[in-house]
Design an enzyme around this catalytic site. Structure first.
Site, PDB file in Angstrom:
ATOM      1  N   CYS A 113      11.845  52.058  76.398  1.00  0.00           N
ATOM      2  CA  CYS A 113      11.595  51.343  77.690  1.00  0.00           C
ATOM      3  C   CYS A 113      10.267  51.694  78.310  1.00  0.00           C
ATOM      4  CB  CYS A 113      12.764  51.634  78.577  1.00  0.00           C
ATOM      5  SG  CYS A 113      14.236  51.619  77.779  1.00  0.00           S
ATOM      6  N   HIS A 250      11.552  49.733  85.784  1.00  0.00           N
ATOM      7  CA  HIS A 250      12.097  49.484  84.618  1.00  0.00           C
ATOM      8  C   HIS A 250      13.693  48.876  85.012  1.00  0.00           C
ATOM      9  CE1 HIS A 250      14.135  49.450  80.807  1.00  0.00           C
ATOM     10  NE2 HIS A 250      14.436  50.626  81.025  1.00  0.00           N
ATOM     11  N   ASN A 280      19.072  45.419  80.699  1.00  0.00           N
ATOM     12  CA  ASN A 280      18.147  46.268  80.200  1.00  0.00           C
ATOM     13  C   ASN A 280      17.354  45.724  78.738  1.00  0.00           C
ATOM     14  OD1 ASN A 280      16.508  48.256  79.312  1.00  0.00           O
ATOM     15  ND2 ASN A 280      17.893  49.935  79.641  1.00  0.00           N
TER      16      ASN A 280
HETATM   17  N1  ACO Z   1      33.794  49.688  81.255  1.00  0.00           N
HETATM   18  C1  ACO Z   1      34.509  50.437  81.615  1.00  0.00           C
HETATM   19  N2  ACO Z   1      34.467  51.815  81.795  1.00  0.00           N
HETATM   20  C2  ACO Z   1      33.543  52.377  81.130  1.00  0.00           C
HETATM   21  C3  ACO Z   1      32.485  51.646  80.573  1.00  0.00           C
HETATM   22  C4  ACO Z   1      32.549  50.215  80.705  1.00  0.00           C
HETATM   23  N3  ACO Z   1      31.613  49.226  80.110  1.00  0.00           N
HETATM   24  N4  ACO Z   1      31.682  52.457  80.044  1.00  0.00           N
HETATM   25  C5  ACO Z   1      31.784  53.642  80.191  1.00  0.00           C
HETATM   26  N5  ACO Z   1      33.124  53.701  80.965  1.00  0.00           N
HETATM   27  C6  ACO Z   1      34.027  54.703  81.700  1.00  0.00           C
HETATM   28  C7  ACO Z   1      33.790  56.240  80.880  1.00  0.00           C
HETATM   29  O1  ACO Z   1      34.576  56.084  79.458  1.00  0.00           O
HETATM   30  C8  ACO Z   1      34.380  56.987  82.070  1.00  0.00           C
HETATM   31  O2  ACO Z   1      35.681  57.060  81.762  1.00  0.00           O
HETATM   32  P1  ACO Z   1      36.402  58.668  81.962  1.00  0.00           P
HETATM   33  O3  ACO Z   1      35.969  59.048  83.497  1.00  0.00           O
HETATM   34  O4  ACO Z   1      37.756  58.201  81.725  1.00  0.00           O
HETATM   35  O5  ACO Z   1      35.898  59.493  80.906  1.00  0.00           O
HETATM   36  C9  ACO Z   1      33.755  56.387  83.296  1.00  0.00           C
HETATM   37  O6  ACO Z   1      33.516  54.949  82.813  1.00  0.00           O
HETATM   38  C10 ACO Z   1      32.699  56.937  83.746  1.00  0.00           C
HETATM   39  O7  ACO Z   1      31.678  56.940  82.705  1.00  0.00           O
HETATM   40  P2  ACO Z   1      30.164  57.705  83.313  1.00  0.00           P
HETATM   41  O8  ACO Z   1      29.460  57.444  81.532  1.00  0.00           O
HETATM   42  O9  ACO Z   1      30.122  58.869  83.804  1.00  0.00           O
HETATM   43  O10 ACO Z   1      29.438  56.385  83.954  1.00  0.00           O
HETATM   44  P3  ACO Z   1      28.306  56.544  84.878  1.00  0.00           P
HETATM   45  O11 ACO Z   1      28.390  56.189  86.295  1.00  0.00           O
HETATM   46  O12 ACO Z   1      27.176  57.437  84.557  1.00  0.00           O
HETATM   47  O13 ACO Z   1      27.735  54.857  84.186  1.00  0.00           O
HETATM   48  C11 ACO Z   1      25.892  54.069  82.655  1.00  0.00           C
HETATM   49  C12 ACO Z   1      27.589  54.857  83.009  1.00  0.00           C
HETATM   50  C13 ACO Z   1      25.917  52.724  83.257  1.00  0.00           C
HETATM   51  C14 ACO Z   1      25.584  54.012  81.364  1.00  0.00           C
HETATM   52  C15 ACO Z   1      24.883  54.955  83.432  1.00  0.00           C
HETATM   53  O14 ACO Z   1      24.958  56.335  83.315  1.00  0.00           O
HETATM   54  C16 ACO Z   1      23.329  54.798  83.279  1.00  0.00           C
HETATM   55  O15 ACO Z   1      23.090  53.831  83.604  1.00  0.00           O
HETATM   56  N6  ACO Z   1      22.768  55.686  82.677  1.00  0.00           N
HETATM   57  C17 ACO Z   1      21.292  55.364  82.623  1.00  0.00           C
HETATM   58  C18 ACO Z   1      20.893  54.388  81.438  1.00  0.00           C
HETATM   59  C19 ACO Z   1      19.351  54.674  81.260  1.00  0.00           C
HETATM   60  O16 ACO Z   1      18.725  54.533  82.560  1.00  0.00           O
HETATM   61  N7  ACO Z   1      18.905  54.619  80.379  1.00  0.00           N
HETATM   62  C20 ACO Z   1      17.343  54.741  79.936  1.00  0.00           C
HETATM   63  C21 ACO Z   1      16.601  53.687  79.623  1.00  0.00           C
HETATM   64  S1  ACO Z   1      17.348  52.850  78.166  1.00  0.00           S
HETATM   65  C22 ACO Z   1      16.495  53.143  77.022  1.00  0.00           C
HETATM   66  O17 ACO Z   1      15.573  53.868  76.963  1.00  0.00           O
HETATM   67  C23 ACO Z   1      16.598  52.282  75.586  1.00  0.00           C
END
Ligand code: ACO
Length: 323
Positions: A113, A250, A280
Protein backbone atom coordinates in the site's frame (compact mmCIF):
# COMPACT_ATOMS: atom_id res chain seq x y z
CA UNK A 1 17.14 24.50 -6.70
CA UNK A 2 15.23 22.15 -9.00
CA UNK A 3 12.10 20.53 -7.57
CA UNK A 4 9.95 17.73 -8.93
CA UNK A 5 6.51 19.15 -9.56
CA UNK A 6 3.29 17.26 -10.28
CA UNK A 7 2.15 18.64 -13.64
CA UNK A 8 -0.75 16.24 -14.24
CA UNK A 9 -2.84 13.62 -12.47
CA UNK A 10 -5.11 10.85 -13.76
CA UNK A 11 -6.98 7.79 -12.56
CA UNK A 12 -9.10 4.90 -13.72
CA UNK A 13 -11.57 2.53 -12.07
CA UNK A 14 -12.97 -0.62 -13.66
CA UNK A 15 -16.66 -0.38 -14.52
CA UNK A 16 -17.96 -3.22 -12.34
CA UNK A 17 -19.10 -2.14 -8.85
CA UNK A 18 -19.36 -4.57 -5.93
CA UNK A 19 -21.60 -3.20 -3.17
CA UNK A 20 -21.82 -4.23 0.47
CA UNK A 21 -25.19 -5.76 -0.38
CA UNK A 22 -23.47 -7.92 -3.00
CA UNK A 23 -21.00 -9.07 -0.33
CA UNK A 24 -23.86 -9.92 2.05
CA UNK A 25 -24.83 -12.58 -0.49
CA UNK A 26 -21.26 -13.96 -0.68
CA UNK A 27 -20.08 -14.18 2.97
CA UNK A 28 -21.49 -13.84 6.51
CA UNK A 29 -21.32 -10.04 6.75
CA UNK A 30 -23.59 -7.01 6.73
CA UNK A 31 -23.65 -3.58 5.15
CA UNK A 32 -23.79 -1.99 8.62
CA UNK A 33 -20.72 -3.96 9.89
CA UNK A 34 -18.65 -2.97 6.83
CA UNK A 35 -19.69 0.71 7.01
CA UNK A 36 -19.10 1.02 10.75
CA UNK A 37 -15.75 -0.81 10.88
CA UNK A 38 -14.28 0.41 7.57
CA UNK A 39 -16.33 3.24 6.03
CA UNK A 40 -16.56 1.29 2.76
CA UNK A 41 -19.88 1.33 0.84
CA UNK A 42 -18.76 -0.03 -2.53
CA UNK A 43 -15.63 -0.90 -4.51
CA UNK A 44 -14.68 -1.43 -8.16
CA UNK A 45 -13.60 -4.87 -9.37
CA UNK A 46 -11.81 -5.68 -12.63
CA UNK A 47 -13.34 -8.10 -15.11
CA UNK A 48 -11.71 -11.49 -15.58
CA UNK A 49 -8.75 -10.93 -17.87
CA UNK A 50 -8.60 -7.18 -17.12
CA UNK A 51 -5.08 -6.89 -15.71
CA UNK A 52 -3.19 -4.24 -13.79
CA UNK A 53 -1.62 -2.69 -16.92
CA UNK A 54 -5.13 -2.42 -18.44
CA UNK A 55 -6.14 -0.18 -15.52
CA UNK A 56 -2.82 1.67 -15.51
CA UNK A 57 -3.00 2.66 -19.19
CA UNK A 58 -6.08 4.96 -19.06
CA UNK A 59 -4.87 6.46 -15.76
CA UNK A 60 -1.48 7.19 -17.35
CA UNK A 61 -3.04 8.69 -20.48
CA UNK A 62 -5.28 10.94 -18.35
CA UNK A 63 -2.28 12.18 -16.32
CA UNK A 64 -0.27 12.86 -19.51
CA UNK A 65 -3.20 14.75 -21.05
CA UNK A 66 -3.55 16.85 -17.89
CA UNK A 67 0.18 17.65 -18.04
CA UNK A 68 0.00 18.43 -21.77
CA UNK A 69 2.59 15.73 -22.51
CA UNK A 70 2.74 12.99 -25.13
CA UNK A 71 3.74 9.43 -24.19
CA UNK A 72 6.93 9.75 -26.27
CA UNK A 73 8.07 12.59 -23.98
CA UNK A 74 8.14 10.25 -20.94
CA UNK A 75 11.74 9.42 -20.02
CA UNK A 76 11.03 7.46 -16.80
CA UNK A 77 8.13 5.13 -16.07
CA UNK A 78 7.55 3.58 -12.63
CA UNK A 79 4.60 1.38 -11.72
CA UNK A 80 3.91 0.63 -8.05
CA UNK A 81 1.97 -2.59 -7.81
CA UNK A 82 1.49 -5.68 -5.66
CA UNK A 83 -0.46 -7.42 -8.39
CA UNK A 84 1.69 -7.35 -11.55
CA UNK A 85 0.24 -8.78 -14.77
CA UNK A 86 2.98 -11.43 -14.76
CA UNK A 87 6.10 -12.34 -12.75
CA UNK A 88 7.96 -10.74 -15.65
CA UNK A 89 8.17 -8.62 -17.78
CA UNK A 90 7.42 -5.89 -15.29
CA UNK A 91 4.02 -4.22 -15.47
CA UNK A 92 5.94 -1.01 -16.26
CA UNK A 93 7.40 -2.64 -19.41
CA UNK A 94 3.98 -4.00 -20.43
CA UNK A 95 2.49 -0.55 -19.90
CA UNK A 96 5.36 1.10 -21.78
CA UNK A 97 4.49 -1.05 -24.78
CA UNK A 98 0.78 -0.13 -24.53
CA UNK A 99 1.70 3.57 -24.43
CA UNK A 100 4.13 3.24 -27.35
CA UNK A 101 7.15 4.42 -25.35
CA UNK A 102 10.53 2.99 -26.36
CA UNK A 103 13.93 3.05 -24.70
CA UNK A 104 13.45 4.99 -21.48
CA UNK A 105 13.79 3.15 -18.14
CA UNK A 106 10.66 1.38 -16.89
CA UNK A 107 10.39 -0.68 -13.72
CA UNK A 108 8.01 -1.79 -10.97
CA UNK A 109 8.16 -1.02 -7.27
CA UNK A 110 6.63 -3.42 -4.74
CA UNK A 111 5.88 -1.83 -1.39
CA UNK A 112 2.23 -2.90 -1.13
CA UNK A 113 0.00 0.00 0.00
CA UNK A 114 3.00 2.35 0.34
CA UNK A 115 4.11 1.57 -3.22
CA UNK A 116 3.01 4.86 -4.78
CA UNK A 117 4.78 6.91 -2.09
CA UNK A 118 7.93 4.83 -2.65
CA UNK A 119 7.66 5.33 -6.44
CA UNK A 120 7.13 9.07 -6.01
CA UNK A 121 10.19 9.22 -3.76
CA UNK A 122 12.37 7.44 -6.35
CA UNK A 123 11.07 9.47 -9.31
CA UNK A 124 11.62 12.70 -7.38
CA UNK A 125 15.35 11.87 -7.12
CA UNK A 126 15.60 11.26 -10.89
CA UNK A 127 13.99 14.64 -11.59
CA UNK A 128 16.04 16.54 -8.99
CA UNK A 129 19.33 15.17 -10.29
CA UNK A 130 18.41 15.86 -13.92
CA UNK A 131 18.36 12.14 -14.80
CA UNK A 132 14.73 12.46 -15.97
CA UNK A 133 12.66 15.38 -17.22
CA UNK A 134 9.25 13.76 -17.56
CA UNK A 135 8.45 10.94 -15.16
CA UNK A 136 5.23 8.96 -15.22
CA UNK A 137 4.51 7.48 -11.78
CA UNK A 138 1.61 5.09 -11.40
CA UNK A 139 -0.03 3.08 -8.64
CA UNK A 140 -2.18 0.29 -10.09
CA UNK A 141 -3.72 -2.85 -8.64
CA UNK A 142 -6.04 -5.75 -9.34
CA UNK A 143 -6.16 -6.90 -5.73
CA UNK A 144 -9.40 -8.78 -6.41
CA UNK A 145 -7.20 -11.47 -8.01
CA UNK A 146 -5.46 -12.22 -4.68
CA UNK A 147 -8.44 -11.93 -2.36
CA UNK A 148 -9.93 -15.06 -0.82
CA UNK A 149 -13.60 -14.36 -1.53
CA UNK A 150 -14.55 -16.79 1.29
CA UNK A 151 -12.68 -14.74 3.94
CA UNK A 152 -15.02 -12.08 5.32
CA UNK A 153 -12.17 -10.49 7.26
CA UNK A 154 -10.41 -9.36 4.08
CA UNK A 155 -12.74 -9.68 1.07
CA UNK A 156 -14.83 -6.70 2.18
CA UNK A 157 -11.78 -4.41 2.14
CA UNK A 158 -9.77 -4.74 -1.06
CA UNK A 159 -10.47 -3.48 -4.58
CA UNK A 160 -9.05 -2.54 -7.98
CA UNK A 161 -8.03 0.74 -9.63
CA UNK A 162 -5.18 2.92 -10.86
CA UNK A 163 -3.88 6.44 -10.32
CA UNK A 164 -1.04 8.31 -12.01
CA UNK A 165 0.97 11.51 -11.85
CA UNK A 166 3.44 13.20 -14.20
CA UNK A 167 6.49 14.75 -12.55
CA UNK A 168 8.60 17.44 -14.23
CA UNK A 169 11.40 19.76 -13.09
CA UNK A 170 10.36 23.14 -11.75
CA UNK A 171 12.04 26.09 -10.07
CA UNK A 172 8.92 26.61 -8.00
CA UNK A 173 8.45 24.27 -5.08
CA UNK A 174 6.84 20.92 -5.85
CA UNK A 175 7.66 17.84 -3.79
CA UNK A 176 9.29 19.30 -0.66
CA UNK A 177 10.27 15.98 0.93
CA UNK A 178 9.52 12.28 0.93
CA UNK A 179 10.02 9.85 3.80
CA UNK A 180 9.98 6.08 3.28
CA UNK A 181 10.46 3.26 5.78
CA UNK A 182 10.08 -0.50 6.16
CA UNK A 183 10.33 -3.12 8.91
CA UNK A 184 10.16 -6.72 7.74
CA UNK A 185 9.86 -7.93 11.34
CA UNK A 186 6.09 -7.57 10.91
CA UNK A 187 5.81 -9.55 7.68
CA UNK A 188 3.47 -12.17 9.15
CA UNK A 189 0.73 -9.71 10.23
CA UNK A 190 -0.18 -8.84 6.65
CA UNK A 191 0.99 -11.28 4.04
CA UNK A 192 0.04 -13.62 1.23
CA UNK A 193 -0.39 -17.35 1.63
CA UNK A 194 -1.13 -20.36 -0.53
CA UNK A 195 -4.84 -21.14 -1.13
CA UNK A 196 -6.57 -22.03 2.14
CA UNK A 197 -8.02 -25.56 2.47
CA UNK A 198 -11.62 -24.27 2.39
CA UNK A 199 -11.06 -22.44 -0.89
CA UNK A 200 -13.46 -23.20 -3.70
CA UNK A 201 -12.69 -22.49 -7.37
CA UNK A 202 -15.27 -19.64 -7.29
CA UNK A 203 -13.47 -17.99 -4.38
CA UNK A 204 -10.10 -17.98 -6.11
CA UNK A 205 -9.64 -15.49 -8.90
CA UNK A 206 -5.91 -16.04 -9.35
CA UNK A 207 -5.08 -19.25 -7.50
CA UNK A 208 -1.50 -18.50 -6.50
CA UNK A 209 -1.47 -16.21 -3.47
CA UNK A 210 -4.06 -14.80 -1.11
CA UNK A 211 -4.11 -11.93 1.33
CA UNK A 212 -4.03 -12.96 4.99
CA UNK A 213 -4.20 -10.25 7.63
CA UNK A 214 -4.34 -9.98 11.42
CA UNK A 215 -6.60 -6.96 10.99
CA UNK A 216 -6.76 -5.72 14.55
CA UNK A 217 -2.97 -5.76 15.06
CA UNK A 218 -2.41 -4.11 11.68
CA UNK A 219 -4.97 -1.46 12.59
CA UNK A 220 -3.12 -0.48 15.80
CA UNK A 221 0.27 -0.45 14.09
CA UNK A 222 -1.10 1.67 11.23
CA UNK A 223 -2.56 4.30 13.56
CA UNK A 224 0.64 4.61 15.64
CA UNK A 225 3.01 4.55 12.68
CA UNK A 226 1.07 7.09 10.63
CA UNK A 227 0.98 9.41 13.64
CA UNK A 228 4.79 9.20 13.85
CA UNK A 229 5.41 9.77 10.14
CA UNK A 230 3.22 12.85 10.13
CA UNK A 231 5.44 14.34 12.88
CA UNK A 232 8.64 13.27 11.09
CA UNK A 233 7.49 14.92 7.85
CA UNK A 234 6.44 18.22 9.42
CA UNK A 235 9.58 18.42 11.62
CA UNK A 236 11.84 17.90 8.58
CA UNK A 237 10.17 20.82 6.80
CA UNK A 238 9.92 23.04 9.89
CA UNK A 239 6.16 23.20 9.42
CA UNK A 240 3.29 22.82 11.84
CA UNK A 241 -0.01 20.98 11.52
CA UNK A 242 -1.74 24.25 10.63
CA UNK A 243 0.35 24.61 7.44
CA UNK A 244 -1.24 21.58 5.78
CA UNK A 245 -4.16 22.35 3.46
CA UNK A 246 -5.03 18.77 2.47
CA UNK A 247 -4.30 15.37 3.93
CA UNK A 248 -4.32 12.74 1.15
CA UNK A 249 -4.10 9.46 3.07
CA UNK A 250 -3.95 5.83 2.03
CA UNK A 251 -7.56 4.68 1.91
CA UNK A 252 -7.50 1.54 4.07
CA UNK A 253 -10.12 2.26 6.70
CA UNK A 254 -12.02 5.45 7.61
CA UNK A 255 -11.17 4.93 11.30
CA UNK A 256 -7.42 4.95 10.55
CA UNK A 257 -7.88 8.09 8.41
CA UNK A 258 -9.87 9.82 11.17
CA UNK A 259 -7.20 8.96 13.76
CA UNK A 260 -4.46 10.55 11.61
CA UNK A 261 -6.62 13.63 10.97
CA UNK A 262 -7.21 13.98 14.72
CA UNK A 263 -3.46 13.81 15.32
CA UNK A 264 -3.00 16.64 12.80
CA UNK A 265 -5.88 18.60 14.30
CA UNK A 266 -7.42 18.68 10.83
CA UNK A 267 -11.17 18.77 10.31
CA UNK A 268 -12.36 15.92 8.07
CA UNK A 269 -13.37 18.55 5.47
CA UNK A 270 -9.63 18.97 4.75
CA UNK A 271 -9.06 15.24 4.32
CA UNK A 272 -9.55 13.55 0.95
CA UNK A 273 -11.70 10.47 1.54
CA UNK A 274 -12.46 8.00 -1.24
CA UNK A 275 -12.42 4.76 0.79
CA UNK A 276 -16.23 4.80 0.87
CA UNK A 277 -16.43 4.45 -2.91
CA UNK A 278 -13.08 2.86 -3.84
CA UNK A 279 -12.30 0.48 -0.93
CA UNK A 280 -8.63 -0.26 -0.33
CA UNK A 281 -6.86 -0.24 -3.70
CA UNK A 282 -3.38 -0.56 -2.12
CA UNK A 283 -0.74 1.23 -4.25
CA UNK A 284 -3.49 2.91 -6.31
CA UNK A 285 -5.33 4.47 -3.39
CA UNK A 286 -3.24 7.62 -2.81
CA UNK A 287 -2.97 8.70 -6.49
CA UNK A 288 -6.68 7.85 -6.99
CA UNK A 289 -7.60 10.09 -4.04
CA UNK A 290 -5.25 12.84 -5.25
CA UNK A 291 -6.70 12.82 -8.78
CA UNK A 292 -10.26 12.81 -7.41
CA UNK A 293 -9.63 15.96 -5.35
CA UNK A 294 -7.67 17.70 -8.12
CA UNK A 295 -10.41 17.07 -10.69
CA UNK A 296 -13.31 18.09 -8.45
CA UNK A 297 -11.49 21.35 -7.69
CA UNK A 298 -10.81 20.84 -3.98
CA UNK A 299 -7.02 20.78 -4.39
CA UNK A 300 -5.76 23.99 -5.98
CA UNK A 301 -2.31 25.04 -7.22
CA UNK A 302 -0.26 26.33 -4.27
CA UNK A 303 -1.97 24.13 -1.67
CA UNK A 304 0.22 22.23 0.81
CA UNK A 305 -0.49 18.50 0.63
CA UNK A 306 0.53 15.70 2.97
CA UNK A 307 0.36 12.25 1.39
CA UNK A 308 0.80 9.22 3.66
CA UNK A 309 0.52 5.45 3.44
CA UNK A 310 1.01 2.27 5.42
CA UNK A 311 1.00 -1.30 4.16
CA UNK A 312 2.28 -4.84 4.10
CA UNK A 313 5.96 -5.36 4.90
CA UNK A 314 5.38 -3.31 6.98
CA UNK A 315 6.14 -0.35 4.80
CA UNK A 316 5.16 3.25 5.43
CA UNK A 317 5.88 6.63 3.95
CA UNK A 318 4.83 10.22 3.29
CA UNK A 319 5.30 13.05 0.85
CA UNK A 320 4.99 16.77 1.54
CA UNK A 321 4.01 18.63 -1.61
CA UNK A 322 3.44 22.26 -2.51
CA UNK A 323 0.94 21.54 -5.28
N1 ACO B 1 -18.45 -8.96 8.67
C1 ACO B 1 -18.91 -9.24 9.92
N2 ACO B 1 -18.11 -9.57 10.94
C2 ACO B 1 -16.78 -9.60 10.70
C3 ACO B 1 -16.23 -9.33 9.43
C4 ACO B 1 -17.13 -9.00 8.39
N3 ACO B 1 -16.72 -8.70 7.15
N4 ACO B 1 -14.89 -9.44 9.49
C5 ACO B 1 -14.58 -9.76 10.77
N5 ACO B 1 -15.73 -9.87 11.49
C6 ACO B 1 -15.89 -10.20 12.90
C7 ACO B 1 -14.69 -10.95 13.46
O1 ACO B 1 -14.81 -12.34 13.20
C8 ACO B 1 -14.81 -10.63 14.95
O2 ACO B 1 -15.79 -11.45 15.49
P1 ACO B 1 -15.63 -12.06 16.99
O3 ACO B 1 -15.57 -10.85 17.89
O4 ACO B 1 -16.84 -12.90 17.15
O5 ACO B 1 -14.33 -12.81 16.97
C9 ACO B 1 -15.35 -9.20 14.95
O6 ACO B 1 -15.93 -8.99 13.65
C10 ACO B 1 -14.28 -8.15 15.22
O7 ACO B 1 -13.15 -8.43 14.40
P2 ACO B 1 -11.89 -7.50 14.38
O8 ACO B 1 -10.90 -8.04 13.41
O9 ACO B 1 -11.43 -7.24 15.79
O10 ACO B 1 -12.55 -6.14 13.81
P3 ACO B 1 -11.89 -4.73 13.63
O11 ACO B 1 -12.72 -3.71 14.29
O12 ACO B 1 -10.42 -4.72 13.92
O13 ACO B 1 -12.08 -4.47 12.06
C11 ACO B 1 -10.71 -4.51 10.08
C12 ACO B 1 -11.46 -5.33 11.15
C13 ACO B 1 -11.73 -3.68 9.34
C14 ACO B 1 -10.01 -5.46 9.14
C15 ACO B 1 -9.70 -3.58 10.76
O14 ACO B 1 -8.95 -4.31 11.70
C16 ACO B 1 -8.73 -2.92 9.81
O15 ACO B 1 -9.11 -2.05 9.04
N6 ACO B 1 -7.43 -3.24 9.90
C17 ACO B 1 -6.37 -2.57 9.19
C18 ACO B 1 -6.37 -2.78 7.69
C19 ACO B 1 -5.19 -2.03 7.11
O16 ACO B 1 -4.98 -0.88 7.36
N7 ACO B 1 -4.33 -2.70 6.37
C20 ACO B 1 -3.10 -2.07 5.94
C21 ACO B 1 -3.07 -1.70 4.57
S1 ACO B 1 -3.58 -2.99 3.51
C22 ACO B 1 -2.20 -3.55 2.65
O17 ACO B 1 -1.09 -3.23 2.90
C23 ACO B 1 -2.46 -4.57 1.54
Amino acid sequence: MIHARITGTGSFLPERILTNQDLERMVDTSDSWIRERTGIEQRHIAETGQLTSDLAEPAARAALAAAGRRPDEVDLLIVATTTPDRVFPSTACLLQQKLGIHGSPAFDIQAVCTGFVYALSVAEKFIKTGAARCALVIGAETLSRIVNWNDRGTCVLFADGAGAVVLEPSEEAGILSTHIHADGAYESLLTTVKPPPDATPESLADGTAFIEMRGNEVFKMAVNTLGRIVDETLDAAGLSYADIDWLVPHQANIRIIQATARKLGMPMERVVVTVNRHGNTSAASVPLALDTAVRDGRIQRGDMLLLEAFGGGFTWGSALIRY
